[in-house]
Design a protein around this motif. Structure first.
Motif, PDB file in Angstrom:
ATOM      1  N   THR A  39     -30.690 105.651  57.856  1.00 52.79           N
ATOM      2  CA  THR A  39     -30.042 106.398  58.929  1.00 52.79           C
ATOM      3  C   THR A  39     -29.148 107.466  58.324  1.00 52.79           C
ATOM      4  O   THR A  39     -28.337 107.162  57.435  1.00 52.79           O
ATOM      5  CB  THR A  39     -29.206 105.456  59.810  1.00 52.79           C
TER       6      THR A  39
ATOM      7  N   SER B  95     -23.043 110.177  59.251  1.00 52.94           N
ATOM      8  CA  SER B  95     -22.245 111.110  60.038  1.00 52.94           C
ATOM      9  C   SER B  95     -21.396 111.967  59.110  1.00 52.94           C
ATOM     10  O   SER B  95     -21.228 111.656  57.919  1.00 52.94           O
ATOM     11  CB  SER B  95     -21.337 110.353  61.002  1.00 52.94           C
ATOM     12  N   ASP B  96     -20.844 113.045  59.645  1.00 52.55           N
ATOM     13  CA  ASP B  96     -19.977 113.898  58.829  1.00 52.55           C
ATOM     14  C   ASP B  96     -18.786 113.112  58.292  1.00 52.55           C
ATOM     15  O   ASP B  96     -18.381 113.290  57.132  1.00 52.55           O
ATOM     16  CB  ASP B  96     -19.480 115.090  59.649  1.00 52.55           C
TER      17      ASP B  96
ATOM     18  N   GLU C 175     -18.626 109.905  57.682  1.00 51.76           N
ATOM     19  CA  GLU C 175     -19.112 109.000  56.629  1.00 51.76           C
ATOM     20  C   GLU C 175     -19.370 109.757  55.330  1.00 51.76           C
ATOM     21  O   GLU C 175     -19.073 109.247  54.233  1.00 51.76           O
ATOM     22  CB  GLU C 175     -20.382 108.298  57.096  1.00 51.76           C
TER      23      GLU C 175
ATOM     24  N   ARG D 167     -25.689 116.817  52.407  1.00 50.24           N
ATOM     25  CA  ARG D 167     -25.502 118.021  53.211  1.00 50.24           C
ATOM     26  C   ARG D 167     -25.840 119.284  52.406  1.00 50.24           C
ATOM     27  O   ARG D 167     -25.018 120.190  52.276  1.00 50.24           O
ATOM     28  CB  ARG D 167     -24.054 118.114  53.728  1.00 50.24           C
TER      29      ARG D 167
ATOM     30  N   GLU E 244     -12.311 115.250  65.972  1.00 52.29           N
ATOM     31  CA  GLU E 244     -12.638 115.097  67.384  1.00 52.29           C
ATOM     32  C   GLU E 244     -11.535 114.377  68.162  1.00 52.29           C
ATOM     33  O   GLU E 244     -11.797 113.491  68.976  1.00 52.29           O
ATOM     34  CB  GLU E 244     -13.969 114.355  67.538  1.00 52.29           C
TER      35      GLU E 244
END
Length: 263
Positions: free
Chosen positions: A4, A7-8, A10, A64, A133
């Motif tokens: 998987t 996330s950013d 992580e 990334r 966020e």
């Protein structure tokens, strides 16, 4: 089975873990050499700075590769996504070479409009602050917890931080002192850790000048996620560096800004 995607946040934590592992072996070691990046002052850089940034860049190359990178030690790497990771492997190298545990690893992610994710990590005491966020947390010896800025309303009640007593130019120093002389308490020398304390609800104002973008982008995202406000001394965005005013809340920010704008 496919893994998987991370996330950013992580990815940012994996980068912080990698930087910790690269940097800590050099901390408080005798005879650590520091090169000077300035001709007319002292701006040290060590092998720990360089190895820390290399470790973070390796994580980004894996997870990334499409994102851009701006790092203090190795400059700009173009990306194709419109997003940029902004890295300072050791914010507070003067403190690092002095053995004080107030330096930190700074990681930000954002666009040209500014950062939306920020990490301030202090490897030696094992304390990490993360904001994105609208959610801010700390992880450390006391466990994992939500953090938020304070509701101090007046400068007379405020605890104020800056890194260097001279702040910047003589005029900038005068502006800072105009605020600090009204405050309850002024403290110096904490580098990025002061911004983390503001996000965690321990202090109220951080005022600095002469910053680079990699000094301030992670603190901006962290403090905003915790409910605070960060601008330059005119109330404009601060993510490109220069002067920064970080405040626990909008009311306190407005009061400090009114003073700083006079200088």
């Amino acid at each position: 089975m496919q893994n998987t995607p991370l996330s950013d946040l992580e990815v940012a934590e994996e980068m912080a873990d990698a930087a910790r592992a690269a940097i800590l072996p050099y901390f408080r070691q005798p005879n650590l050499e520091a090169d000077n990046k300035q001709d007319d002052g002292f701006d040290p850089v060590t092998i720990a700075d360089r190895e820390g940034e290399k470790a973070m860049r390796a994580v980004l190359a894996q997870h990334r590769p499409e994102d851009g990178i701006l790092g203090e030690e190795f400059g700009q790497t173009a990306g194709t996504s419109g997003r940029t990771w902004v890295l300072d492997p050791i914010d507070g190298t003067r403190g690092f070479i002095s053995g004080t545990p107030t330096w930190g690893v700074l990681i930000a992610l954002g666009t040209e409009a500014g950062p939306f994710l920020g990490v301030v990590d202090q490897p030696y005491i094992g304390e990490r602050f993360l904001g994105s966020e609208g959610n801010a947390i700390s992880k450390g010896p006391a466990g994992t917890m939500q953090i938020a800025t304070r509701q101090t309303r007046t400068i007379e009640e405020a605890i104020v931080f800056t890194t260097f007593p001279e702040v910047g130019t003589p005029a900038e120093g005068n502006a800072f002192r105009a605020v600090s002389q009204k405050s309850k308490l002024t403290r110096y020398g904490m580098d990025c850790y002061a911004y983390a304390l503001l996000a965690a609800g321990q202090v109220d104002l951080v005022i600095e000048a002469g910053l680079q973008s990699y000094d301030i982008q992670a603190p901006i995202a962290l403090i905003q996620a915790a409910g605070g406000v960060v601008t330059d001394w005119q109330g404009n965005p601060a993510h490109h560096g220069g002067r920064a005013l970080a405040a626990a809340n909008a009311e306190l920010h407005a009061s400090a800004l009114e003073i700083l704008r006079q200088f």
